[in-house]
Motif scaffolding. Sequence first.
Motif, PDB file in Angstrom:
ATOM      1  N   VAL A 194       8.740   3.440 -11.579  1.00 15.31           N
ATOM      2  CA  VAL A 194       9.296   4.758 -11.283  1.00 15.31           C
ATOM      3  C   VAL A 194       9.315   4.944  -9.782  1.00 15.31           C
ATOM      4  CG1 VAL A 194       8.974   7.245 -11.548  1.00 15.31           C
ATOM      5  CG2 VAL A 194       8.448   5.715 -13.456  1.00 15.31           C
ATOM      6  N   SER A 195      10.403   5.443  -9.251  1.00 18.58           N
ATOM      7  CA  SER A 195      10.476   5.722  -7.825  1.00 18.58           C
ATOM      8  C   SER A 195       9.797   7.057  -7.546  1.00 18.58           C
ATOM      9  CB  SER A 195      11.945   5.778  -7.376  1.00 18.58           C
ATOM     10  OG  SER A 195      12.010   6.042  -5.997  1.00 18.58           O
ATOM     11  N   PRO A 196       8.687   7.047  -6.798  1.00 18.24           N
ATOM     12  CA  PRO A 196       7.905   8.278  -6.599  1.00 18.24           C
ATOM     13  C   PRO A 196       8.507   9.191  -5.537  1.00 18.24           C
ATOM     14  CG  PRO A 196       6.883   6.474  -5.436  1.00 18.24           C
ATOM     15  CD  PRO A 196       8.075   5.897  -6.142  1.00 18.24           C
ATOM     16  N   ARG A 197       9.365  10.113  -5.963  1.00 22.20           N
ATOM     17  CA  ARG A 197      10.057  10.971  -4.995  1.00 22.20           C
ATOM     18  C   ARG A 197       9.282  12.257  -4.690  1.00 22.20           C
ATOM     19  NH1 ARG A 197      14.312   8.759  -8.024  1.00 22.20           N
ATOM     20  NH2 ARG A 197      15.801   7.569  -6.766  1.00 22.20           N
ATOM     21  N   GLN A 198       8.638  12.831  -5.667  1.00 19.05           N
ATOM     22  CA  GLN A 198       7.932  14.075  -5.438  1.00 19.05           C
ATOM     23  C   GLN A 198       6.630  13.801  -4.681  1.00 19.05           C
ATOM     24  OE1 GLN A 198       7.417  15.951  -9.236  1.00 19.05           O
ATOM     25  NE2 GLN A 198       9.544  16.612  -9.347  1.00 19.05           N
ATOM     26  N   GLN A 199       6.162  14.782  -3.929  1.00 20.47           N
ATOM     27  CA  GLN A 199       4.976  14.606  -3.107  1.00 20.47           C
ATOM     28  C   GLN A 199       3.770  14.205  -3.939  1.00 20.47           C
ATOM     29  OE1 GLN A 199       4.834  14.605   0.271  1.00 20.47           O
ATOM     30  NE2 GLN A 199       2.797  13.808  -0.118  1.00 20.47           N
ATOM     31  N   ARG A 200       3.636  14.792  -5.112  1.00 18.70           N
ATOM     32  CA  ARG A 200       2.496  14.461  -5.977  1.00 18.70           C
ATOM     33  C   ARG A 200       2.536  12.985  -6.375  1.00 18.70           C
ATOM     34  NH1 ARG A 200       0.907  17.460 -11.697  1.00 18.70           N
ATOM     35  NH2 ARG A 200      -0.921  16.181 -12.166  1.00 18.70           N
ATOM     36  N   SER A 201       3.737  12.516  -6.702  1.00 19.43           N
ATOM     37  CA  SER A 201       3.884  11.114  -7.085  1.00 19.43           C
ATOM     38  C   SER A 201       3.595  10.197  -5.907  1.00 19.43           C
ATOM     39  CB  SER A 201       5.295  10.856  -7.615  1.00 19.43           C
ATOM     40  OG  SER A 201       5.526  11.580  -8.803  1.00 19.43           O
ATOM     41  N   LEU A 202       4.084  10.580  -4.726  1.00 25.29           N
ATOM     42  CA  LEU A 202       3.830   9.785  -3.531  1.00 25.29           C
ATOM     43  C   LEU A 202       2.336   9.699  -3.250  1.00 25.29           C
ATOM     44  CD1 LEU A 202       6.677  11.157  -1.250  1.00 25.29           C
ATOM     45  CD2 LEU A 202       6.509   8.833  -2.141  1.00 25.29           C
ATOM     46  N   THR A 203       1.630  10.811  -3.425  1.00 24.79           N
ATOM     47  CA  THR A 203       0.189  10.835  -3.210  1.00 24.79           C
ATOM     48  C   THR A 203      -0.525   9.927  -4.201  1.00 24.79           C
ATOM     49  OG1 THR A 203       0.289  13.092  -2.351  1.00 24.79           O
ATOM     50  CG2 THR A 203      -1.859  12.318  -3.128  1.00 24.79           C
ATOM     51  N   THR A 204      -0.076   9.957  -5.454  1.00 24.09           N
ATOM     52  CA  THR A 204      -0.687   9.110  -6.476  1.00 24.09           C
ATOM     53  C   THR A 204      -0.506   7.632  -6.143  1.00 24.09           C
ATOM     54  OG1 THR A 204      -0.321  10.777  -8.195  1.00 24.09           O
ATOM     55  CG2 THR A 204      -0.709   8.517  -8.933  1.00 24.09           C
ATOM     56  N   VAL A 205       0.687   7.256  -5.733  1.00 21.51           N
ATOM     57  CA  VAL A 205       0.948   5.864  -5.365  1.00 21.51           C
ATOM     58  C   VAL A 205       0.088   5.459  -4.168  1.00 21.51           C
ATOM     59  CG1 VAL A 205       2.677   4.275  -4.440  1.00 21.51           C
ATOM     60  CG2 VAL A 205       3.266   5.785  -6.329  1.00 21.51           C
ATOM     61  N   ASP A 206      -0.027   6.332  -3.188  1.00 25.04           N
ATOM     62  CA  ASP A 206      -0.884   6.043  -2.035  1.00 25.04           C
ATOM     63  C   ASP A 206      -2.334   5.823  -2.471  1.00 25.04           C
ATOM     64  OD1 ASP A 206       1.266   6.274  -0.343  1.00 25.04           O
ATOM     65  OD2 ASP A 206       0.791   8.318   0.302  1.00 25.04           O
ATOM     66  N   LEU A 207      -2.807   6.647  -3.390  1.00 27.02           N
ATOM     67  CA  LEU A 207      -4.168   6.506  -3.914  1.00 27.02           C
ATOM     68  C   LEU A 207      -4.352   5.162  -4.606  1.00 27.02           C
ATOM     69  CD1 LEU A 207      -4.995  10.020  -5.456  1.00 27.02           C
ATOM     70  CD2 LEU A 207      -6.226   8.882  -3.603  1.00 27.02           C
ATOM     71  N   ILE A 208      -3.364   4.787  -5.396  1.00 23.79           N
ATOM     72  CA  ILE A 208      -3.423   3.523  -6.134  1.00 23.79           C
ATOM     73  C   ILE A 208      -3.477   2.344  -5.168  1.00 23.79           C
ATOM     74  CG2 ILE A 208      -2.105   1.978  -7.635  1.00 23.79           C
ATOM     75  CD1 ILE A 208      -1.065   4.543  -9.060  1.00 23.79           C
ATOM     76  N   LEU A 209      -2.637   2.367  -4.148  1.00 18.90           N
ATOM     77  CA  LEU A 209      -2.587   1.255  -3.204  1.00 18.90           C
ATOM     78  C   LEU A 209      -3.862   1.167  -2.364  1.00 18.90           C
ATOM     79  CD1 LEU A 209       1.130   1.527  -2.040  1.00 18.90           C
ATOM     80  CD2 LEU A 209       0.156  -0.071  -3.693  1.00 18.90           C
ATOM     81  N   GLU A 210      -4.397   2.308  -1.969  1.00 23.65           N
ATOM     82  CA  GLU A 210      -5.648   2.298  -1.208  1.00 23.65           C
ATOM     83  C   GLU A 210      -6.797   1.799  -2.089  1.00 23.65           C
ATOM     84  OE1 GLU A 210      -8.693   2.601   1.484  1.00 23.65           O
ATOM     85  OE2 GLU A 210      -6.537   2.495   1.817  1.00 23.65           O
ATOM     86  N   ALA A 211      -6.817   2.253  -3.335  1.00 32.16           N
ATOM     87  CA  ALA A 211      -7.855   1.796  -4.256  1.00 32.16           C
ATOM     88  C   ALA A 211      -7.741   0.296  -4.493  1.00 32.16           C
ATOM     89  CB  ALA A 211      -7.744   2.546  -5.588  1.00 32.16           C
ATOM     90  N   ALA A 212      -6.520  -0.197  -4.605  1.00 36.15           N
ATOM     91  CA  ALA A 212      -6.301  -1.630  -4.804  1.00 36.15           C
ATOM     92  C   ALA A 212      -6.855  -2.425  -3.626  1.00 36.15           C
ATOM     93  CB  ALA A 212      -4.814  -1.907  -4.984  1.00 36.15           C
ATOM     94  N   ALA A 213      -6.611  -1.946  -2.412  1.00 37.94           N
ATOM     95  CA  ALA A 213      -7.129  -2.623  -1.224  1.00 37.94           C
ATOM     96  C   ALA A 213      -8.653  -2.638  -1.230  1.00 37.94           C
ATOM     97  CB  ALA A 213      -6.610  -1.937   0.034  1.00 37.94           C
ATOM     98  N   GLN A 214      -9.264  -1.534  -1.638  1.00 32.97           N
ATOM     99  CA  GLN A 214     -10.722  -1.455  -1.687  1.00 32.97           C
ATOM    100  C   GLN A 214     -11.291  -2.399  -2.736  1.00 32.97           C
ATOM    101  OE1 GLN A 214     -12.060   2.614  -2.076  1.00 32.97           O
ATOM    102  NE2 GLN A 214     -10.765   3.326  -0.393  1.00 32.97           N
ATOM    103  N   VAL A 215     -10.667  -2.453  -3.903  1.00 31.20           N
ATOM    104  CA  VAL A 215     -11.130  -3.351  -4.964  1.00 31.20           C
ATOM    105  C   VAL A 215     -11.043  -4.806  -4.502  1.00 31.20           C
ATOM    106  CG1 VAL A 215     -10.605  -4.254  -7.273  1.00 31.20           C
ATOM    107  CG2 VAL A 215     -10.596  -1.783  -6.874  1.00 31.20           C
ATOM    108  N   ALA A 244      -9.907  -1.703 -12.884  1.00 35.35           N
ATOM    109  CA  ALA A 244     -10.755  -1.474 -11.711  1.00 35.35           C
ATOM    110  C   ALA A 244     -10.048  -0.597 -10.688  1.00 35.35           C
ATOM    111  CB  ALA A 244     -11.137  -2.819 -11.083  1.00 35.35           C
ATOM    112  N   ILE A 245      -8.750  -0.809 -10.536  1.00 38.44           N
ATOM    113  CA  ILE A 245      -7.975   0.004  -9.591  1.00 38.44           C
ATOM    114  C   ILE A 245      -7.934   1.459 -10.045  1.00 38.44           C
ATOM    115  CG2 ILE A 245      -5.685   0.371  -8.593  1.00 38.44           C
ATOM    116  CD1 ILE A 245      -5.259  -2.698  -8.918  1.00 38.44           C
ATOM    117  N   ALA A 246      -7.672   1.680 -11.335  1.00 42.32           N
ATOM    118  CA  ALA A 246      -7.604   3.037 -11.870  1.00 42.32           C
ATOM    119  C   ALA A 246      -8.932   3.765 -11.682  1.00 42.32           C
ATOM    120  CB  ALA A 246      -7.222   3.004 -13.354  1.00 42.32           C
TER     121      ALA A 246
END
Length: 203
Positions: A11-32, A45-47
């Motif tokens: 899904v293309s995250p166009r709304q701000q909430r979706s963009l924030t969620t994707v950012d959270l996922i990517l940051e969590a992935a980097a931490q994992v 683990a990412i979730a």
Amino acid sequence: MNKQVVAKQRVSPRQQRSLTTVDLILEAAAQVLELAGEAGFNTNAIAERAGVGIGSIYRYFPDKHAILVEMGRREMARVGAQIRGDPGVKPGCLAPDRQAIRTFLRAFGQRTRARRVVVLALLGQLSAEELQTAFAQAEAGMASRSAAPLDRIQLFVLSRALLGAMRAAVLEDADFLLSQQFEDELVLLSRTYAGAASRRLSG
């Protein structure tokens, strides 16, 4: 299955909430990745790290490989934007050529463990056009920051030499990747080659 299809977000995250969620996922992935390495890298683990449901992961990414590729693409874009920025010398700042090299070296927030896994995933995913674009951005940045003017072929040689050395250090998990000496050697390589090439052009 076609990797080009797999790597795309669902899904293309166009709304701000979706963009924030994707950012959270990517940051969590980097931490994992940085904490647990590739063996501990999975969508559950990412979730958990991101504090979102597993459904949120699969809403935007079909699998963990797609997450790695998106992490790499974003970091490429971020580094490219920095390299293309104002190369002028400012009081108290690093020399432009050193700043460019340091930007590459310290990509991915200096998370070397995560960086290696992402780079491996990205190298198997990028098309020839995308690689050419990425190198063109590096060349443009180096051209504006070089210690001496270089022609098109010289920029090609210099950019591939520098990026090749850095990529090798990442993939070989070199313990000196973020060391001052490695940065100094890359700066020396850049300035020595640029100076020699410039003298040949004018001579």
